[in-house]
Motif scaffolding. Structure first.
Motif, PDB file in Angstrom:
ATOM      1  N   TRP A  32       4.495   1.153  -1.002  1.00 11.39           N
ATOM      2  CA  TRP A  32       4.536   1.709   0.357  1.00 11.39           C
ATOM      3  C   TRP A  32       3.461   1.064   1.219  1.00 11.39           C
ATOM      4  N   ARG A  33       2.354   0.690   0.606  1.00  9.48           N
ATOM      5  CA  ARG A  33       1.281   0.002   1.317  1.00  9.48           C
ATOM      6  C   ARG A  33       0.937  -1.272   0.559  1.00  9.48           C
ATOM      7  N   GLY A  34       0.480  -2.268   1.275  1.00  2.00           N
ATOM      8  CA  GLY A  34       0.138  -3.534   0.641  1.00  2.00           C
ATOM      9  C   GLY A  34      -1.270  -3.537   0.095  1.00  2.00           C
ATOM     10  N   LYS A  35      -1.562  -4.506  -0.778  1.00  2.00           N
ATOM     11  CA  LYS A  35      -2.904  -4.642  -1.333  1.00  2.00           C
ATOM     12  C   LYS A  35      -3.150  -6.109  -1.690  1.00  2.00           C
ATOM     13  N   GLU A  36      -4.400  -6.445  -1.903  1.00  2.00           N
ATOM     14  CA  GLU A  36      -4.836  -7.802  -2.277  1.00  2.00           C
ATOM     15  C   GLU A  36      -4.276  -8.864  -1.331  1.00  2.00           C
ATOM     16  N   PRO A  37      -4.448  -8.712  -0.016  1.00  2.00           N
ATOM     17  CA  PRO A  37      -3.885  -9.704   0.916  1.00  2.00           C
ATOM     18  C   PRO A  37      -4.552 -11.062   0.769  1.00  2.00           C
ATOM     19  N   GLY A  38      -3.729 -12.093   0.715  1.00  2.00           N
ATOM     20  CA  GLY A  38      -4.215 -13.463   0.706  1.00  2.00           C
ATOM     21  C   GLY A  38      -4.890 -13.900  -0.561  1.00  2.00           C
ATOM     22  N   GLU A  39      -4.795 -13.114  -1.616  1.00  2.00           N
ATOM     23  CA  GLU A  39      -5.518 -13.461  -2.838  1.00  2.00           C
ATOM     24  C   GLU A  39      -4.953 -14.721  -3.499  1.00  2.00           C
ATOM     25  N   TYR A  40      -3.657 -14.958  -3.299  1.00  2.00           N
ATOM     26  CA  TYR A  40      -3.022 -16.152  -3.871  1.00  2.00           C
ATOM     27  C   TYR A  40      -2.250 -16.842  -2.757  1.00  2.00           C
ATOM     28  N   TYR A 100      20.606   2.653   1.719  1.00  2.00           N
ATOM     29  CA  TYR A 100      19.616   3.675   2.040  1.00  2.00           C
ATOM     30  C   TYR A 100      18.243   3.015   2.180  1.00  2.00           C
ATOM     31  N   PRO A 101      17.307   3.672   2.888  1.00  2.00           N
ATOM     32  CA  PRO A 101      16.020   3.028   3.182  1.00  2.00           C
ATOM     33  C   PRO A 101      15.227   2.674   1.920  1.00  2.00           C
ATOM     34  N   ARG A 102      14.539   1.553   2.025  1.00  2.00           N
ATOM     35  CA  ARG A 102      13.593   1.085   1.015  1.00  2.00           C
ATOM     36  C   ARG A 102      14.217   1.022  -0.375  1.00  2.00           C
ATOM     37  N   ALA A 103      15.423   0.481  -0.440  1.00  2.00           N
ATOM     38  CA  ALA A 103      16.129   0.418  -1.729  1.00  2.00           C
ATOM     39  C   ALA A 103      15.340  -0.369  -2.767  1.00  2.00           C
ATOM     40  N   LEU A 104      14.574  -1.372  -2.321  1.00  2.00           N
ATOM     41  CA  LEU A 104      13.801  -2.181  -3.270  1.00  2.00           C
ATOM     42  C   LEU A 104      12.835  -1.314  -4.068  1.00  2.00           C
ATOM     43  N   GLN A 105      12.182  -0.373  -3.389  1.00  2.00           N
ATOM     44  CA  GLN A 105      11.178   0.449  -4.056  1.00  2.00           C
ATOM     45  C   GLN A 105      11.758   1.733  -4.654  1.00  2.00           C
ATOM     46  N   THR A 106      12.902   2.203  -4.159  1.00  2.11           N
ATOM     47  CA  THR A 106      13.356   3.549  -4.527  1.00  2.11           C
ATOM     48  C   THR A 106      14.526   3.560  -5.499  1.00  2.11           C
ATOM     49  N   VAL A 135      12.782  14.888  -7.098  1.00  2.00           N
ATOM     50  CA  VAL A 135      12.892  15.141  -5.667  1.00  2.00           C
ATOM     51  C   VAL A 135      11.620  14.603  -5.026  1.00  2.00           C
ATOM     52  N   SER A 136      11.739  13.865  -3.929  1.00  5.68           N
ATOM     53  CA  SER A 136      10.571  13.165  -3.397  1.00  5.68           C
ATOM     54  C   SER A 136      10.571  13.130  -1.878  1.00  5.68           C
ATOM     55  N   GLU A 137       9.372  12.986  -1.327  1.00  6.44           N
ATOM     56  CA  GLU A 137       9.255  12.755   0.109  1.00  6.44           C
ATOM     57  C   GLU A 137       9.562  11.306   0.468  1.00  6.44           C
ATOM     58  N   GLN A 138       9.593  10.426  -0.524  1.00  7.30           N
ATOM     59  CA  GLN A 138       9.891   9.025  -0.265  1.00  7.30           C
ATOM     60  C   GLN A 138      11.408   8.832  -0.203  1.00  7.30           C
ATOM     61  N   PRO A 139      11.884   7.977   0.687  1.00  5.11           N
ATOM     62  CA  PRO A 139      11.113   7.271   1.717  1.00  5.11           C
ATOM     63  C   PRO A 139      11.187   7.944   3.068  1.00  5.11           C
ATOM     64  N   ASP A 140      11.816   9.137   3.159  1.00  7.48           N
ATOM     65  CA  ASP A 140      12.136   9.717   4.465  1.00  7.48           C
ATOM     66  C   ASP A 140      11.201  10.830   4.902  1.00  7.48           C
ATOM     67  N   GLY A 141      10.254  11.231   4.042  1.00  3.69           N
ATOM     68  CA  GLY A 141       9.399  12.356   4.372  1.00  3.69           C
ATOM     69  C   GLY A 141       9.991  13.651   3.849  1.00  3.69           C
TER      70      GLY A 141
END
Length: 667
Positions: free
Chosen positions: A596-604, A203-209, A460-466
């Motif tokens: 779902w969104r990235g953060k701190e790009p290139g910090e390391y 199923y979609p985004r199994a790593l996060q869900t 019950v969640s909108e993630q990851p399919d809306g």
């Protein structure tokens, strides 16, 4: 500067330990054995301790819990000094280390020490004070060891405790499961915990869900759905060792308005025997009471199915009546939902709780389908939590008939162990949080009869399919209850978990002459690897807050890739690698953290190098060179811009090897 006579001692500086003091005072009696000790007062000179242990264990605390034992031992240390207890054969011996007076004369009158008869570890003659050279501090001289006798019934009780110590840690059975006596003391809050994992492979985004839980030996702990979203609440305090709110997954049995059993109180006088078994991906806890009940509970996470809630934890409760009389019981189950807006707990608790209200979903006959918290701000409606119960007794299947949504109302002036509102729930919807819940249902058991309740804690969640969680709540509650209305369906789901893990672990098996070693390596170690693949850093007793997935989590794939590929999940392994690759920017640096969104790009600048190693492992295991030609998104550009996996790896090596380097040429 004003001078002071106060002594400033700090924990991480060199401070005396009770164990070291005990070993100094009683060196000839202790040898190399494990000990447990504590100082008797703040001066940290006199200690009370136990020697001859198979491993370090909290024995002194267990002994001093008995008021009679405490009164006897405390009198000895007040009159004498330090105490040591140990088993000698089947009996317990207690020794007192008495300080010598100024000038080197013993309180017993003999200034000249003599060796212990029989050598190190030998038992002194009955009633004799034996003098030994003991380091009691500068200028204090030497000391004397005196063997003393406890009253017979206390000595027998202390000896019984010491004989039980080897069983306190529990045992590993032939399947690598941890079998635990619930009434044994714990050496620490992490020792008797288990971790549980859901299954969203395919199923979609199994790593996060993929959901996960932590369960201690009493069934307490918390439950997390997608990302860092708590379904069952943790405790928001500074103690990392206590994870879940203490009402989580707990239940009471009530008879004629009186509590006869509480799941978190194995020391209750009515409990005759209590045991937990932490297995791979499930925990089973069993109790037997003096009044003739046997209670068994099993906790696990449902594997995901299309159309059902994103994350569901199941607790199956079985109650059997082994007495000769019919039992008319009420089952009362409790828990605390996670906060819809965790940030509000540090900014404005009043606003956060006033914005939450209780909610109940009922069937046409008035019985309860689910209880659920409703948080007012629309931006929190992407997730909706609920708790439901299905009861099977005889030929009947039915639902709870009472509910409560206020912790204060339920506990009142009592405690969780003995709540004031236990006899009858209020059936009132609380107008403000927190998200406490209680459900009650009758259990009428004839002699020899059994009943079963399956409880479902879900998100019950909108993630990851809306699709907003609030909009999906009622249809998914109905689908879940319909899918698992039959007890056999719940058992089949648990069996599916077992089958999945059995296929995962069979990639590698060891066989040796050590059965417990084999069980650990072949069962427990693979499950730890599987679990950690989906966990952001640590989620056990320690993690309470928000912690994202990062590139360093890829190293967990190094161990799990062989098992996934061996069990036929090569496509899933490829998807995991592509998901990480999509977090890499065009220049080759990456988001340090993301859900779902990235953060701190290139910090390391070494972040994305973990992906290069994982891709190499995947290629060596599969020979799937076509994977390098598959495309993935370029981070920061949206789905319109894509490049191949090979180009992504090239960009990573160029950035971390040439562009973002230190003075020694390293990333």
């Amino acid at each position: 500067m004003v001078e002071s006579s106060l002594v400033d001692e700090r924990a991480r500086e060199h401070t005396p330990s009770a164990e070291a003091r005990l070993r100094d005072l009683f060196a000839a009696l202790i040898g190399e054995s494990a000990v447990d000790a504590r100082f008797v007062d703040a001066s940290r000179q006199a200690v009370v301790g136990v020697a001859g242990l198979p491993f370090a264990a909290p024995v002194v605390g267990r002994l001093l819990r008995d008021p009679e034992v405490f009164a006897c031992l405390s009198q000895l240390w007040r009159e004498g000094g330090s105490l040591l207890a140990r088993l000698e054969g089947e009996a317990v011996a207690v020794y007192v280390a008495k300080d010598q007076v100024e000038g080197g004369a013993s309180r017993e009158g003999d200034p000249h020490p003599s060796p212990l008869p029989g050598g190190e570890g030998a038992r002194p003659p009955e009633g004799e004070g034996v003098r030994l050279p003991l380091p009691l501090g500068e200028g204090r001289g030497e000391g004397a060891l005196l063997r003393t006798e406890l009253p017979r019934h206390l000595a027998d009780g202390v000896a019984a405790v010491l004989r039980e110590v080897p069983t306190w840690a529990g045992t590993l059975d032939e399947q690598g499961r941890h079998v635990i006596d619930l009434r044994s003391p714990s050496p620490g809050p992490h020792f008797f915990t288990n971790v549980l994992l859901g299954n969203r492979l395919g199923y979609p985004r199994a790593l996060q869900t993929t959901p996960k839980s932590v369960v201690d030996r009493l069934g307490r702990g918390s439950f997390r759905a997608h990302a860092a979203t708590q379904v069952l609440a943790t405790r928001w305090d500074m103690r990392p060792e206590e994870n879940g709110f203490p009402a989580n997954r707990q239940f009471y049995l009530v008879e004629a308005g009186r509590r006869v059993f509480y799941s978190a109180d194995p020391q209750d006088a009515n409990v005759a025997w209590a045991q937990a078994v932490h297995g791979q991906n499930q925990t089973a806890i069993t109790y037997r009471t003096h009044c003739g009940l046997e209670i068994e509970r099993t906790i696990f996470l449902l594997p995901y199915e299309e159309g059902l809630p994103l994350a569901t934890e199941v607790q199956t409760l079985r109650v059997a009546n082994h007495s000769q009389a019919p039992r008319h019981l009420r089952l009362v189950a409790t828990g605390m939902f996670g906060a819809a807006a965790p940030g509000g707990l540090q900014q404005d608790v009043v606003y956060t709780t006033v914005g939450m209200q209780g909610r109940v979903l009922r069937h046409a006959d008035g019985s309860i389908a689910a209880v659920s918290p409703h948080y007012h701000p629309t931006w929190t409606h992407e997730d909706a939590r609920f708790y439901a119960m299905v009861v099977h007794a005889g030929e009947r299947t039915f639902y709870p008939t009472e509910f409560g949504t206020s912790y204060n109302e339920f506990v009142g002036e009592g405690t969780l162990e003995h709540p004031e509102g236990l006899a009858a729930l209020s059936n009132q919807l609380a107008r403000k949080g927190p998200g406490f819940f209680a459900l009650a249902a009758p259990l009428d058991l004839p002699p020899g009869g059994t009943a079963r309740a399956d409880t479902f804690t879900s998100l019950v969640s909108e993630q990851p399919d809306g699709g907003r969680g609030e909009e999906l709540l009622r249809p998914q509650v109905e689908q879940l209850l319909g899918r698992f209305a039959a007890a056999e369906a719940v058992d089949c789901a648990r069996a599916a978990n077992d089958d999945f893990f059995d296929r995962y672990r069979r990639h590698l098996e060891v066989r040796s002459d050590e059965a417990q070693f084999d069980a650990f390596v072949n069962r427990n170690l693979p499950f730890q690897v599987l679990y950690q693949t989906f966990v952001s850093r640590s989620f056990d007793q320690t993690q309470k807050g928000y912690r994202e997935i990062g590139f360093r989590e890829i190293q967990d794939l190094f161990a799990s890739l062989p098992s996934f590929i061996a069990m036929g999940q090569q496509g899933f392994a490829r998807d995991l690698l592509k998901e990480w690759a999509s977090q890499v920017f065009e220049l080759g640096y990456a988001y340090h953290n993301f859900y779902w969104r990235g953060k701190e790009p290139g910090e390391y600048s070494d972040d994305a190098l973990w992906l290069v190693q994982a891709a190499a492992i995947y290629l060596n295991l599969t020979g799937d060179l076509a994977f390098l030609d598959e495309t993935c998104e370029v981070a920061g550009t949206g789905p319109a811009q894509r490049r191949t996996i090979y180009q992504t790896l090239q960009a990573i090596l160029r950035y971390s090897g040439e562009l973002s380097i230190g003075k020694h040429g390293l990333p």
